[in-house]
Design an enzyme around this catalytic site. Structure first.
Site, PDB file in Angstrom:
ATOM      1  N   ASP A 150       0.822  -1.203   0.000  1.00  0.00           N
ATOM      2  CA  ASP A 150       0.000   0.000   0.000  1.00  0.00           C
ATOM      3  C   ASP A 150       0.858   1.255   0.000  1.00  0.00           C
ATOM      4  O   ASP A 150       1.876   1.340   0.695  1.00  0.00           O
ATOM      5  CB  ASP A 150      -0.882  -0.004   1.254  1.00  0.00           C
ATOM      6  N   TYR A 209       2.127  10.520  -0.053  1.00  0.00           N
ATOM      7  CA  TYR A 209       3.200  10.118   0.855  1.00  0.00           C
ATOM      8  C   TYR A 209       4.518  10.656   0.306  1.00  0.00           C
ATOM      9  O   TYR A 209       5.059  10.144  -0.681  1.00  0.00           O
ATOM     10  CB  TYR A 209       3.266   8.601   0.990  1.00  0.00           C
ATOM     11  N   GLN A 214     -10.502   1.766   3.759  1.00  0.00           N
ATOM     12  CA  GLN A 214      -9.289   1.751   4.581  1.00  0.00           C
ATOM     13  C   GLN A 214      -9.451   2.740   5.739  1.00  0.00           C
ATOM     14  O   GLN A 214      -9.234   3.930   5.593  1.00  0.00           O
ATOM     15  CB  GLN A 214      -8.057   2.117   3.754  1.00  0.00           C
ATOM     16  N   SER A 267      -2.751   1.340  10.872  1.00  0.00           N
ATOM     17  CA  SER A 267      -2.314   1.603  12.237  1.00  0.00           C
ATOM     18  C   SER A 267      -2.828   0.586  13.251  1.00  0.00           C
ATOM     19  O   SER A 267      -3.276   0.957  14.344  1.00  0.00           O
ATOM     20  CB  SER A 267      -2.726   3.014  12.672  1.00  0.00           C
ATOM     21  N   LYS A 279       6.879  -1.496  23.253  1.00  0.00           N
ATOM     22  CA  LYS A 279       8.263  -1.007  23.435  1.00  0.00           C
ATOM     23  C   LYS A 279       8.341   0.289  24.229  1.00  0.00           C
ATOM     24  O   LYS A 279       9.428   0.707  24.610  1.00  0.00           O
ATOM     25  CB  LYS A 279       8.932  -0.821  22.081  1.00  0.00           C
ATOM     26  N   GLY A 320       3.247  -0.940   9.126  1.00  0.00           N
ATOM     27  CA  GLY A 320       4.458  -0.289   8.646  1.00  0.00           C
ATOM     28  C   GLY A 320       5.655  -1.029   9.207  1.00  0.00           C
ATOM     29  O   GLY A 320       5.570  -1.645  10.267  1.00  0.00           O
ATOM     30  N   GLN A 329      11.069  -6.425  11.610  1.00  0.00           N
ATOM     31  CA  GLN A 329       9.750  -6.018  12.090  1.00  0.00           C
ATOM     32  C   GLN A 329       8.636  -6.693  11.297  1.00  0.00           C
ATOM     33  O   GLN A 329       7.639  -7.130  11.872  1.00  0.00           O
ATOM     34  CB  GLN A 329       9.616  -4.497  11.995  1.00  0.00           C
ATOM     35  N   GLU A 379       8.273 -10.376  12.396  1.00  0.00           N
ATOM     36  CA  GLU A 379       7.511 -10.567  13.627  1.00  0.00           C
ATOM     37  C   GLU A 379       6.019 -10.324  13.398  1.00  0.00           C
ATOM     38  O   GLU A 379       5.175 -11.127  13.807  1.00  0.00           O
ATOM     39  CB  GLU A 379       8.009  -9.622  14.724  1.00  0.00           C
TER      40      GLU A 379
END
Length: 317
Positions: free
Chosen positions: A49, A54, A177, A206, A216, A285, A291, A294
């Site tokens: 996406d 952006y 979305q 998100s 974190k 993201g 990342q 995971e």
């Protein structure tokens, strides 16, 4: 990686999709972005996406270049139109002029002949819905767009678009979305029921609340680790509201629950989003390949009713 149908279409998208908002063409260098996209592809993620706004097209260029070595039929790419792309009075919105110009500009930046999913990034109160839908219909008929979507439209705005499409026999919206995560559940009241009735899937952005639901962060200024989004001025403008003691105390409880289950907190949060059958994909993201490794594991998880009830208790206030 598991896959779900997009709305009532035959298109299958990976339950985890990779986005480029605030990352590619911005805070992440192009080499690392390409490595992360390659890692996602290797994990079975077929859904990528981006949007014209952006970094004013830079994200589209990065994503397009990274995907160029793969067979076009092997991935699904989405981009968007609405936001400001220049200083002129017609350089934003959903007019016929702006949509056609931006669709061609996006295709050029992506280096593609067609866009799989084209989102109307926001609702345009200054342009008739009929004009917008007829323009996108023309893009569909010309082969430049395959599926029609919207982002962050209200249920009433989506219903109006469905009625206009049915009246004039235009392509219907098949995907929305919206933002959706444990701390932002607004779509559960009207948007998801509307989607279920009308064959409109949600591709939610998100799902980790700007990274807060990774676990974190902890309370206090010292709880913002080096290299985190909270300390990055180029991408931290949306995270502040989720760093309150209220939010972080809930994250601590979620982290404890995830540990009991053998998950990471991020995997638990994404699996919670995917418990909704109307959600076709959770859009994440990733600024590093590890990342996305995971986060992609959340597709393997199924939460029991008991676990969902415990999460509801944690989030009750």
């Amino acid at each position: 990686m598991k896959y779900r149908n997009l709305g009532r279409t035959g298109l299958k998208v990976s339950e985890i999709s990779l986005g480029s908002w605030l990352t590619y063409g911005n805070s992440v260098d192009n080499g690392t972005a390409a490595e992360t996209i390659a890692q996602a592809y290797d994990l079975g993620i077929n859904f990528f996406d981006t949007a014209n706004v952006y970094m004013r097209g830079k994200a589209e260029e990065v994503v397009g270049e990274a995907l160029r070595s793969y067979a076009r039929e092997s991935y699904v790419i989405a981009t968007k139109v609405f936001g400001e792309m220049g200083s002129g009075p017609n350089d934003r919105g959903l007019s016929r002029k702006h949509i056609l110009e931006q669709a061609n500009a996006s295709l050029k930046r992506l280096g593609l002949d067609y866009i799989d999913i084209y989102y109307c990034h926001r609702f345009d109160s200054n342009t008739p819905v009929e004009e917008t839908l007829r323009t996108i219909e023309d893009l569909v008929r010309s082969g430049k767009v395959l599926y029609v979507g919207v982002s962050e439209w209200t249920a009433a705005q989506m219903q109006e678009a469905l009625q206009v499409a049915d009246k004039y026999l235009l392509d219907r919206i098949v995907v929305n979305q919206p933002q959706y995560h444990m701390f932002h559940r607004a779509i559960e009241k009207e948007i998801i029921p509307l989607g279920e009735r009308n064959g409109i899937s949600q591709v939610v952005f998100s799902p980790l609340a700007q990274g807060v639901l990774t676990g974190k962060y902890s309370r206090g200024e010292a709880g913002k680790p080096q290299g985190s989004r909270a300390l990055d001025a180029s991408s931290n403008m949306y995270i502040g509201g989720y760093l309150s003691d209220w939010h972080l105390s809930r994250v601590d409880q979620l982290k404890e629950l995830a540990g009991e289950l053998g998950f990471s907190t991020a995997q638990l949060a994404i699996a919670w989003v995917l418990r909704q059958t109307n959600v076709a994909s959770a859009l994440v993201g990733a600024s590093r390949p590890d990342q996305i490794v995971e986060n992609s594991k959340a597709s393997e998880l199924t939460l029991t009713k008991e676990v969902i009830q415990r999460i509801d208790t944690i989030l009750a206030d």
